[in-house]
Design a protein around this motif. Structure first.
Motif: not given
Length: 756
Positions: A673-683, A743-755
């Motif tokens: 979960r921690i790795a996912n949160e870090v990766a999600t923020m960068g993506e 708020n703007f950044l939280m609405r950006m997509p990440s690659k988690r949904a592609l896994i």
């Protein structure tokens, strides 16, 4: 896995638009039009005393009414049959009435129709009125007694009788194959703040047992910790939270227990109907209430009679309607509204989905056949297509529509094989098999554009990853105003999530509880949507540790920090003069920066604008999809797959080994979960310039352009000073809600949904 990328298709979806030659065709423009011969059997009268049923004959097709054990001369059926026009091989339709009481079933009478003479009918026309038809014998002579009421017409899948029709390819199947729509009720969080109890009549010596409170809501049960003071007046002050569903017909059962978790007895119990619980839509305090505890073995206390003595229980109980009840991971959310309808914003548009067909499906049943159906979920509305039996290329051509309240939501579509059509499979508890699942984020779609793509169905199994076929979809997200842009600066969730936040552990527990409530609700519908289907759609095992997911998340982190690592290596090369020309130019650049620092910030912003405009021409042309390489599907070993498909707790033998193994998996889940949160923020930062969300990248570039001119007018030192002063402002001048950039950044997509 080389073809695991969506392909754009060109279905004949214009067939659903009105044309001059066919004025009866309505707008049904995301699917290919299919013609069906509908037969609606209503009832009969004046039949001989028997157990009558109706058999429909159309070439090689046969359809029979269900058996209702109606030994009456006036039976009622109310059934609709549909025969696909392209498969009709005979122009004569026979409606035959037979008697089921005698073997073989004797002929009673029949009605015949010519298919070319059947009238056409397409909504919004009113339904065709059933009429009485006289039965005739096998020689064509009208019988003296016996009539059947029915209606026959030629229609499309837009007909309102389509969802309830029994189709010609499945009339001999005992299981239900019809399409259906399920609407879930609103879910609320139920908060039970257990405070204390008084005047308990203890059953055991306090030193040899513990006191705790057990709370039941339906099939869910939670317990408090043990009271620190083991006396008749224990104190807890703990919060227990449940997921309740409207219209709140259930009762909350609170019991004070003495003993241990394995063996305990009730010291008193009270039953509280949820309809009597206070509903809270703001952050106002909830008043604590004293409840009488009914002791086991005694009659229930009469609420209208004065109670001489009873143990007391003190608690604050409320239904919190200002939260959004999560039933799926945040990245896959299809609804972000609060539970209470009073807090909803108006809808901003509509989402239309056309489920066209599937091709190249893998055989799933005996005889190299597949009985496939499709499930789509968005918000509280779940849809399930009809089951097309005995084919590897099913054609559905069904269209559905949802209201959209937030563009940063995801629609989930999955294909399953129906294993409930045979009585033997149902008797041994066979489960429907997942054949593939896709998710599409609405903010990645352009407004009012029709997307027609073929998506690979990729399924992970204990034996490895397999491509199970392809599904063809048509999708359109329609919105007509600029209000969609205001969502980029609003919080992702309702205000209550930030003012009174829940802990990550609470969110995980409540999400799993909401999934169980959803599965129980849908499995109790008629026809039911099976539990394994609901759990697959909600992805309830998404946070369970597996080596493959951990590797995928670490690969995401490597991709995010890869640019910084490359920059660091390049600076090391410059430092050691591996390329003298580059090192000399870099030194010259540093001297210019020291002597003339003002242009640095404008140049940096200009570079971001240049990169954003450059990537516009390479922007994605299709919605995002499963990335097999990112999911580490090519490097996953059988041992890793065995671990991933293992249940929790582990099913391996050895008690000590299992405890250690589960502890390791729990630790791995937290790290994941921690790795996912870090990766999600960068993506999400990376997605600002990737044009994955066209509107977000447009707003970001507009902000960069404005910032560029601001930095040209105002000195950089002044901008930096104001920024530092703003970041270090006194807490009194801060808001508890996230800032607009957050708020703007939280609405950006990440690659988690592609896994996968």
């Amino acid at each position: 896995m080389a073809n695991s990328v969506p392909r754009e298709t060109s279905p004949n979806i214009s067939a659903g638009l009105p044309t001059e030659g066919d004025i009866l065709t309505r707008r049904y423009d995301l699917v290919e039009q299919m013609q069906f011969l509908y037969v609606r059997l209503v009832r009969a009268r004046d039949l001989p005393p028997s157990d009558p049923y109706v058999e429909l004959r159309l070439g090689n097709y046969r359809g029979t009414t269900e058996r209702f054990l109606q030994r009456t001369p006036s039976p009622i059926w109310n059934q609709v049959f549909a025969f696909e026009k392209d498969r009709i091989q005979d122009l004569n339709l026979e409606v035959v009435v037979r008697n089921r009481t005698v073997m073989p079933h004797p002929f009673v009478g029949r009605v015949r129709f010519l298919v070319p003479d059947v009238p056409k009918r397409v909504p919004p026309e009113s339904p065709l009125a059933p009429q009485w038809y006289k039965l005739e014998d096998q020689n064509g002579t009208l019988l003296a007694a016996g009539d059947v009421m029915l209606a026959v017409w030629m229609g499309t899948q837009a007909d309102e009788f389509f969802p309830q029709a029994w189709f010609s390819d499945a009339t001999s199947i005992s299981g239900d194959t019809r399409s259906k729509v399920y609407i879930l009720p609103a879910f609320w969080y139920l908060r039970v703040n257990v405070i204390q109890a008084q005047d308990l009549l203890l059953r055991f010596h306090p030193e040899s047992s513990d006191l705790f409170v057990q709370v039941d809501l339906g099939r869910e049960r939670l317990r408090t910790s043990f009271a620190k003071k083991k006396n008749p007046d224990p104190f807890w002050n703990e919060d227990l939270m449940f997921v309740a569903q409207e219209p709140f017909n259930e009762c909350l059962v609170i019991s004070v227990e003495q003993g241990n978790l394995a063996e305990h007895v009730s010291l008193g119990k009270c039953v509280i109907p949820l309809k009597n619980v206070e509903k809270r839509l703001d952050g106002g305090p909830v008043t604590s209430t004293w409840y009488n505890l009914d002791r086991p073995g005694l009659s229930v206390v009469d609420p209208y009679k004065e109670v001489v003595f009873a143990s007391k229980f003190n608690a604050r109980i409320s239904l919190d309607g200002a939260y959004h009840v999560l039933d799926e991971p945040t990245e896959y959310c299809s609804d972000l509204r609060a539970s209470a309808k009073k807090l909803w914003r108006p809808s901003i548009g509509s989402l239309e989905l056309g489920i066209l067909k599937a091709s190249g499906l893998e055989p799933m049943n005996m005889g190299a056949r597949t009985d496939a159906y499709c499930v789509a979920k968005y918000g509280p509305k779940w849809v399930c297509t009809r089951t097309v039996v005995d084919t590897l290329s099913p054609v559905w051509n069904e269209q559905y529509i949802w209201e959209v309240y937030d563009p940063f939501t995801v629609i989930t579509i999955a294909v399953f094989n129906n294993n409930q059509l045979e009585a033997e499979n149902r008797a041994r508890g066979a489960m429907d098999t997942l054949m593939g699942k896709i998710r599409i984020r609405l903010s990645a779609l352009e407004g009012n554009k029709i997307y027609t793509h073929s998506y690979p169905l990729i399924c992970l199994q204990p034996s490895g990853v397999r491509k199970m076929g392809e599904i063809h979809l048509a999708l359109r997200f329609s919105w007509s105003s600029l209000n969609v842009y205001q969502f980029y600066i609003l919080p992702l969730f309702p205000r209550h999530h930030y003012i009174f936040p829940l802990s990550p552990t609470q969110i995980d527990i409540l999400r799993n509880q909401a999934a169980r409530v959803t599965a129980l609700r849908l499995s109790g519908a008629e026809p039911p949507l099976r539990t394994e289907v609901v759990y697959n759609m909600l992805d309830v095992r998404s946070d369970t540790w597996s080596m493959r997911k951990g590797s995928a998340n670490f690969k995401r982190i490597e991709n995010v920090v890869g640019g910084f690592v490359s920059l660091w290596k390049w600076l090391e090369d410059v430092r050691y003069w591996k390329n003298p020309v580059t090192s000399f130019l870099f030194c010259l650049f540093c001297i210019i920066v020291v002597l003339f620092p003002e242009p640095i910030v404008p140049l940096g912003i200009f570079y971001l604008i240049f990169v954003g405009l450059k990537r516009y021409f390479k922007r994605p042309k299709h919605p995002p999809f499963i990335d097999a390489e990112l999911s580490c599907l090519d490097i996953t070993s059988p041992d890793d797959l065995e671990e991933e498909f293992d249940l929790f707790p582990s099913q391996f033998g050895g008690e000590r080994l299992r405890r250690r193994y589960d502890r390791l998996r729990s630790i791995g889940g937290k790290a994941q979960r921690i790795a996912n949160e870090v990766a999600t923020m960068g993506e999400r930062l990376e997605s600002l310039r990737s044009w994955r969300d066209p509107r977000a990248t447009t707003l970001f570039l507009m902000f960069c352009i404005v910032s560029y001119f601001v930095t040209l007018v105002f000195p950089a030192r002044l901008i930096i000073l104001l920024w530092i002063a703003f970041c270090l402002r006194f807490p009194r001048f801060r808001s508890v809600l996230p800032s607009i950039p957050q708020n703007f950044l939280m609405r950006m997509p990440s690659k988690r949904a592609l896994i996968l």
